[in-house]
Each structure stands twice: as C-alpha cells, then as structure tokens.
Write an enzyme that holds these catalytic residues in place. Structure first.
Site, PDB file in Angstrom:
ATOM      1  N   GLY A  82       1.392   9.266  -7.030  1.00  0.00           N
ATOM      2  CA  GLY A  82       1.211  10.679  -7.352  1.00  0.00           C
ATOM      3  C   GLY A  82       0.197  10.939  -8.448  1.00  0.00           C
ATOM      4  O   GLY A  82      -0.507  11.948  -8.434  1.00  0.00           O
ATOM      5  N   ASP A  83       0.112  10.003  -9.392  1.00  0.00           N
ATOM      6  CA  ASP A  83      -0.803  10.201 -10.527  1.00  0.00           C
ATOM      7  C   ASP A  83      -2.174   9.563 -10.283  1.00  0.00           C
ATOM      8  O   ASP A  83      -2.920   9.343 -11.233  1.00  0.00           O
ATOM      9  CB  ASP A  83      -0.163   9.648 -11.814  1.00  0.00           C
ATOM     10  CG  ASP A  83       0.140   8.159 -11.726  1.00  0.00           C
ATOM     11  OD1 ASP A  83       0.082   7.611 -10.597  1.00  0.00           O
ATOM     12  OD2 ASP A  83       0.443   7.541 -12.762  1.00  0.00           O
ATOM     13  N   GLU A  84      -2.486   9.262  -9.022  1.00  0.00           N
ATOM     14  CA  GLU A  84      -3.818   8.760  -8.672  1.00  0.00           C
ATOM     15  C   GLU A  84      -4.406   9.684  -7.609  1.00  0.00           C
ATOM     16  O   GLU A  84      -4.378   9.393  -6.414  1.00  0.00           O
ATOM     17  CB  GLU A  84      -3.719   7.309  -8.177  1.00  0.00           C
ATOM     18  CG  GLU A  84      -3.197   6.366  -9.255  1.00  0.00           C
ATOM     19  CD  GLU A  84      -2.754   5.003  -8.716  1.00  0.00           C
ATOM     20  OE1 GLU A  84      -3.097   4.646  -7.579  1.00  0.00           O
ATOM     21  OE2 GLU A  84      -2.049   4.305  -9.463  1.00  0.00           O
ATOM     22  N   ASN A 132       4.401   2.230  -2.831  1.00  0.00           N
ATOM     23  CA  ASN A 132       3.720   0.967  -2.538  1.00  0.00           C
ATOM     24  C   ASN A 132       4.593  -0.246  -2.900  1.00  0.00           C
ATOM     25  O   ASN A 132       4.100  -1.361  -3.055  1.00  0.00           O
ATOM     26  CB  ASN A 132       2.376   0.894  -3.259  1.00  0.00           C
ATOM     27  CG  ASN A 132       1.434  -0.101  -2.597  1.00  0.00           C
ATOM     28  OD1 ASN A 132       1.485  -0.304  -1.379  1.00  0.00           O
ATOM     29  ND2 ASN A 132       0.588  -0.746  -3.391  1.00  0.00           N
ATOM     30  N   ARG A 133       5.906  -0.010  -3.053  1.00  0.00           N
ATOM     31  CA  ARG A 133       6.870  -1.103  -3.199  1.00  0.00           C
ATOM     32  C   ARG A 133       8.050  -0.869  -2.260  1.00  0.00           C
ATOM     33  O   ARG A 133       9.074  -1.514  -2.376  1.00  0.00           O
ATOM     34  CB  ARG A 133       7.433  -1.164  -4.645  1.00  0.00           C
ATOM     35  CG  ARG A 133       6.407  -1.223  -5.751  1.00  0.00           C
ATOM     36  CD  ARG A 133       5.711  -2.573  -5.831  1.00  0.00           C
ATOM     37  NE  ARG A 133       4.844  -2.615  -7.010  1.00  0.00           N
ATOM     38  CZ  ARG A 133       3.608  -2.125  -7.049  1.00  0.00           C
ATOM     39  NH1 ARG A 133       3.074  -1.578  -5.968  1.00  0.00           N
ATOM     40  NH2 ARG A 133       2.887  -2.198  -8.160  1.00  0.00           N
ATOM     41  N   HIS A 149      -6.593   4.135  -4.279  1.00  0.00           N
ATOM     42  CA  HIS A 149      -5.854   4.153  -5.543  1.00  0.00           C
ATOM     43  C   HIS A 149      -6.823   4.346  -6.701  1.00  0.00           C
ATOM     44  O   HIS A 149      -8.043   4.385  -6.510  1.00  0.00           O
ATOM     45  CB  HIS A 149      -5.107   2.828  -5.734  1.00  0.00           C
ATOM     46  CG  HIS A 149      -3.966   2.628  -4.798  1.00  0.00           C
ATOM     47  ND1 HIS A 149      -2.656   2.698  -5.190  1.00  0.00           N
ATOM     48  CD2 HIS A 149      -3.939   2.371  -3.466  1.00  0.00           C
ATOM     49  CE1 HIS A 149      -1.870   2.490  -4.153  1.00  0.00           C
ATOM     50  NE2 HIS A 149      -2.617   2.275  -3.098  1.00  0.00           N
ATOM     51  N   TYR A 161      -2.187  -9.691  -9.413  1.00  0.00           N
ATOM     52  CA  TYR A 161      -0.785  -9.787  -9.835  1.00  0.00           C
ATOM     53  C   TYR A 161       0.071  -9.500  -8.614  1.00  0.00           C
ATOM     54  O   TYR A 161      -0.199  -8.563  -7.875  1.00  0.00           O
ATOM     55  CB  TYR A 161      -0.430  -8.843 -10.994  1.00  0.00           C
ATOM     56  CG  TYR A 161      -0.614  -7.381 -10.741  1.00  0.00           C
ATOM     57  CD1 TYR A 161       0.461  -6.575 -10.362  1.00  0.00           C
ATOM     58  CD2 TYR A 161      -1.863  -6.784 -10.896  1.00  0.00           C
ATOM     59  CE1 TYR A 161       0.295  -5.223 -10.146  1.00  0.00           C
ATOM     60  CE2 TYR A 161      -2.045  -5.426 -10.664  1.00  0.00           C
ATOM     61  CZ  TYR A 161      -0.964  -4.661 -10.288  1.00  0.00           C
ATOM     62  OH  TYR A 161      -1.128  -3.326 -10.067  1.00  0.00           O
ATOM     63  N   GLU A 178      -9.263   0.361  -5.161  1.00  0.00           N
ATOM     64  CA  GLU A 178      -9.138   1.017  -6.470  1.00  0.00           C
ATOM     65  C   GLU A 178     -10.515   1.588  -6.759  1.00  0.00           C
ATOM     66  O   GLU A 178     -11.479   0.835  -6.949  1.00  0.00           O
ATOM     67  CB  GLU A 178      -8.779  -0.017  -7.540  1.00  0.00           C
ATOM     68  CG  GLU A 178      -7.503  -0.793  -7.252  1.00  0.00           C
ATOM     69  CD  GLU A 178      -6.250  -0.032  -7.666  1.00  0.00           C
ATOM     70  OE1 GLU A 178      -6.381   1.055  -8.264  1.00  0.00           O
ATOM     71  OE2 GLU A 178      -5.149  -0.523  -7.388  1.00  0.00           O
TER      72      GLU A 178
HETATM   73 ZN   LIG Z   1      -2.006   3.088  -7.090  1.00  0.00          ZN
END
Ligand SMILES: [Zn+2]
Ligand SMILES: *[C@@H]1O[C@H](CO)[C@@H](O)[C@H](O)[C@H]1NC(C)=O
Ligand SMILES: *[C@@H]1O[C@H](CO)[C@@H](O)[C@H](O)[C@H]1NC(C)=O
Length: 475
Positions: free
Chosen positions: A111-113, A171-172, A211, A271, A293
């Site tokens: 939401g914050d991207e 995304n998890r 993202h 990661y 990204e």
């Molecule tokens: Zn993201």
C-alpha cells in the site's frame, strides 16, 4: 525446527516494515528512517498529486472509454474493504482467446509503494496513443494480451501502509514451496485469492510486479530451504537473469547500481522471503515473474512520477514484447486429425514444464538467447518429439505428433480428446488435471483389461506359452 519456524515468523513480521528492498546496511537504515519520518510527518501531503482510489477507478474507466477499440476493463475481485481490483486488458482483440501470449503488470502490492499504480496507467495510455505509430506498441497490441492491474492493494494505499485492510503483507500471503504456510484457502486474503483465481483463468507467460524502496530487478527464487541468505536459482535461472538484465539495461540507470551488480538480484541472495507472489507464479502459474523495485524512495514526491515513468518506459515495453521477441514458441498438432493438441513443452536440462494453451495448443517458452536447446513436446497418447535449436531471436517451432498406436495410446487419446471437448468451458488450469486423473483411470482400466484377457486366455493356452507374467493388482 519448531524454533526456527517461530524465528521465521518473527523475522517475517519484522521484515514487513521494509520493502522487498534493502536489507543491506545503509539501505535498511534509510528505509527505517523514511518509515519513521513518514509516520509522524505530513502524511496528507504525501498523497498530493497521487490518484486517490476513486481517481484511479475513474482513470481506468476513462482509459476504457477512450481506448475502447484496443481495451477491455474488468475486475478480478474486491479488496477487504470492497474496492474492485480493476484490470485493463490491452489487445487488438481484448477478451477474445487467440493463439497469443499474455503478460501482466501488477502495481501497488504494498500500500505504501504507490508508484506502480501511477506508471501502469501512464503505460496503458501511452500504448493507446502510440500503437499506430510506435513499432513496439504496435507489436504489443497486435501480438500480446497485456493485462494491467494498477493496484492490488487499494485499502493499504488508502491507509498509507504496507499491508492490506487486515494489515497482511500480500507479498507473504501465497502458498510457499518450503514452508507449509498460507495453505489454508479460507485464511488467505481476498486480494491474494483474486490473483490465484486470475492465474487459473488466464495462462500468463510472464509478468512483473512493481514495488518501491530500491532500484533493482529481482528474480526467483525468493526463498531458500534453510532460510539462509544464499544465491538460490530456480531451474530457469539463465532465463530470469536474461529477463532481469534486459529490464535493467533498458532502464535509464538501473544497471549502473552500486548496490546491485548490473541492477539485478536473486531474491534469496538479497534476503529470503516466504509466501511471495513471484515464486508462486513460477511454480503454480507457469508464469515467469519479476519483482521490479523502481524507485529508491517508496513514496516519492508526485512531481517525480513523469521522470520515473520515462526511466522505465522502454524497459516495460521491452519486457512485454519479450514474450514474442524471445524464446521459442509454436503450436502442437496431431498428425492424424491435424487438430491442435494441448500438451506440454520441456527443455532438456531444465526441470520446468510449459503448458500449451487449451484452445489453440500454442506455447511460449521464454529462454535466454545465444544457446542451443533441445525442445521436447509431449501429449498423453502421442509419441513425444524433440528438436534441437540454436536460439538467437524468437524461434517458431511447431510440432506434429504421431498417435501412439497401442491400447494405452488409444485410450489416452480418446479420453483426453473427449474430455477436451466436454470441458472446453473449463479454464485452462483444470483441463490438464482432469486429463491426468482420466489418464490414471485409463491406465487402471488397461491393467484390468490385460488381466481379464489373460484370465480368459488361460483355459485355451498354457501360461508358459503365452509368456505373459501374472500381474498383481494391489489396488
Ligand atoms: Zn514492495
Ligand atoms: C538514477 O537516477 C536518479 C535520478 O537522477 C538518481 O536519483 C539515482 O541515484 C540514480 N541511481 C543510480 C543507481 O545511478
Ligand atoms: C524437478 O522439479 C520437481 C518440482 O517441480 C521436483 O520434485 C523434482 O525432484 C525435480 N527433478 C529433478 C531431477 O531435479
């Protein structure tokens, strides 16, 4: 084991303050600082210049009206708070099944991207305005079905946070290949379910999610079995490196990154994450997905959006076009009826199967160029065929398979043909599964039949002279 799973969940919870971006020292600090900063500062100003969810809906519908000759608007479901997940499909025959590959872009998973929701609309409108004059836009409209979901997480956007309305990181939230998490269908978020159902309906060849928080093209696998940060390549590692590099090198400056060599990275090496969308797409959707990204700043000032769009424009167009400009594609036919037979394609040495489309038996196998490949087509009841090709640009390779003239072959063909006819209304994903079940039934029938023949034959001939071994059917 229990302990390590517990640690995994703890770490997942904590990692949710980060983007899919930057566990490497400085980036982490920077993101955390940004996160804190954004929480106690002017969050109203942040959204200035960005479309609200209402604006986005209007923009999608306006695009649909303005470009109705090459587009179709539909929704794949609703968010927790009931906001429709609008999709724009771009094609010269939107909504019509054609022997063409499909590609998808998904924005605003977090939401914050919010950059993705803006630039996907810019992309759609740009293609609409340029498909008569720009060769790449024309190629996409004529040869690809491009599906664009600008926002998977409108609720998170409205709340200006990463998770959805239930504060779950989407995304998890996908089933994971290593850990038995998210396997309960009913516990999954509606946004996740919408994506999973979408992939059952549409046979996507490739896709990208957008993202923010770094500048890099990330590719599978995203997780490792032992939860360590390690390079962990999927069977298509070469293909993915090629796709990710193509993106970073057509981008304004992604490939110049100091943090990421060539502007690309293996997710598990960056990661590890679990329950991500990218790995699920590759394993269960037959779809090669990148996680892009596209801006160091997760929520940049809106006046930077036109620049970010310009930086990504050619990369985005090239990535979509790569489904027709790269790899090997073609159709599979039966030599006796001449009809398309939906089978599967494998490449010798790559443990991955690409299914052909149900209606046209068309397949699209992305591969890194500059190499030799052995392409194998197989369909139950037919003799497999393979061809060796030297791949540079896209190669068209049709297969004409001969029926297997055995009892098994005939059974398999009649059953799969028949189910093909009956299930034409069923979506692509189910067809092969039904076929597979029927194949097993057919094989059992075959075994029983053999046994019956044998038993009937017994009184007339001695079992020695027939030389048929007694079969034990322990089923
Ligand atoms: Zn993201
Ligand atoms: C790419 O360009 C942007 C804008 O000029 C800049 O902020 C960013 O640091 C650059 N990134 C790299 C990796 O060169
Ligand atoms: C191929 O991949 C499947 C999972 O998709 C796995 O179960 C199998 O062991 C792999 N085979 C080889 C030879 O690596």
């Amino acid at each position: 084991m229990k302990c390590s799973l517990f640690l995994l969940f703890i770490s997942l919870t904590f990692s949710s303050v980060l983007a899919r971006g930057g566990l490497s020292g400085s980036a982490t600090t920077r993101l955390l600082l940004e996160e804190n900063h954004s929480q106690n500062s002017n969050s109203v100003d942040k959204a200035k210049g960005y479309m609200s969810n209402y604006d986005l809906e209007q923009a999608v519908k306006e695009f649909g009206r303005r470009c109705s000759n090459i587009s179709r608007i539909y929704s794949i479901g609703k968010s927790v708070n009931g906001f429709p997940l609008w999709v724009m499909e771009i094609s010269d025959k939107p909504g019509v099944e054609e022997p063409e590959p499909a590609f998808k872009f998904i924005g605003n998973v977090h939401g914050d991207e919010p950059v993705g929701r803006e630039i996907t609309l810019l992309l759609a409108n740009w293609i609409c305005d340029n498909h008569m004059k720009d060769p790449l836009a024309k190629l996409i409209v004529e040869n690809v079905h491009l599906h664009i979901l600008p926002s998977l997480n409108p609720d998170g956007f409205a709340l200006k946070r990463r998770g959805n309305a239930n504060n779950i990181d989407l995304n998890r939230d996908f089933p994971d290949q290593f850990f038995p998490m998210n396997n309960d269908e009913n516990a999954r978020q509606p946004e996740t379910r919408a994506i999973m159902n979408w992939l059952r309906e549409i046979h996507f060849t490739a896709s990208a999610t957008l993202h923010g928080g770094a500048l890099v093209a990330n590719y599978p696998w995203d997780g490792t079995q032992d939860q360590r940060r390690n390079y962990y390549g999927c069977p298509d590692d070469e293909t993915f490196k090629f796709l990710a590099s193509s993106y970073s090198h057509s981008h304004h400056n992604m490939s110049l990154s100091k943090e990421f060599h060539q502007g690309i990275i293996n997710g598990a090496f960056w990661y590890p994450i679990y329950g991500g969308m990218q790995d699920w797409n590759y394993i269960h959707g037959g779809c090669l997905e990148l996680t892009l990204e596209i801006s160091d700043d997760k929520w940049p000032n809106a006046n930077e959006l036109p620049t970010i769009w310009e930086y990504n424009k050619i990369s985005m167009l090239n990535l979509v076009a790569s489904v027709v400009k790269n790899g090997v594609h073609g159709r599979i036919f039966s030599s006796d009826s001449g009809r398309p037979i939906p089978g599967s394609i494998t490449i010798k040495g790559i443990n991955y199967t690409v299914k052909a489309g149900r209606a046209f038996a068309d397949y699209y196998r992305l591969l890194a160029p500059g190499k030799k490949y052995e392409v194998i087509a197989s369909v139950p009841g037919y003799r497999s065929k393979s061809t060796i090709i030297w791949l540079e640009e896209a190669t068209t390779l049709d297969f004409i398979l001969d029926p297997e003239e055995t009892l098994e072959g005939n059974l398999l063909r009649s059953i799969c043909d028949c189910s093909g006819g009956v299930t034409t209304k069923l979506v692509w994903g189910y067809h092969m599964e039904i076929c597979f079940v029927l194949v097993i039934i057919a094989f059992l029938c075959f075994l029983l039949k053999r046994r019956t023949i044998f038993t009937l034959g017994k009184p007339r001939q001695s079992s020695k002279s027939r030389g048929l071994p007694e079969m034990s059917i322990g089923l």
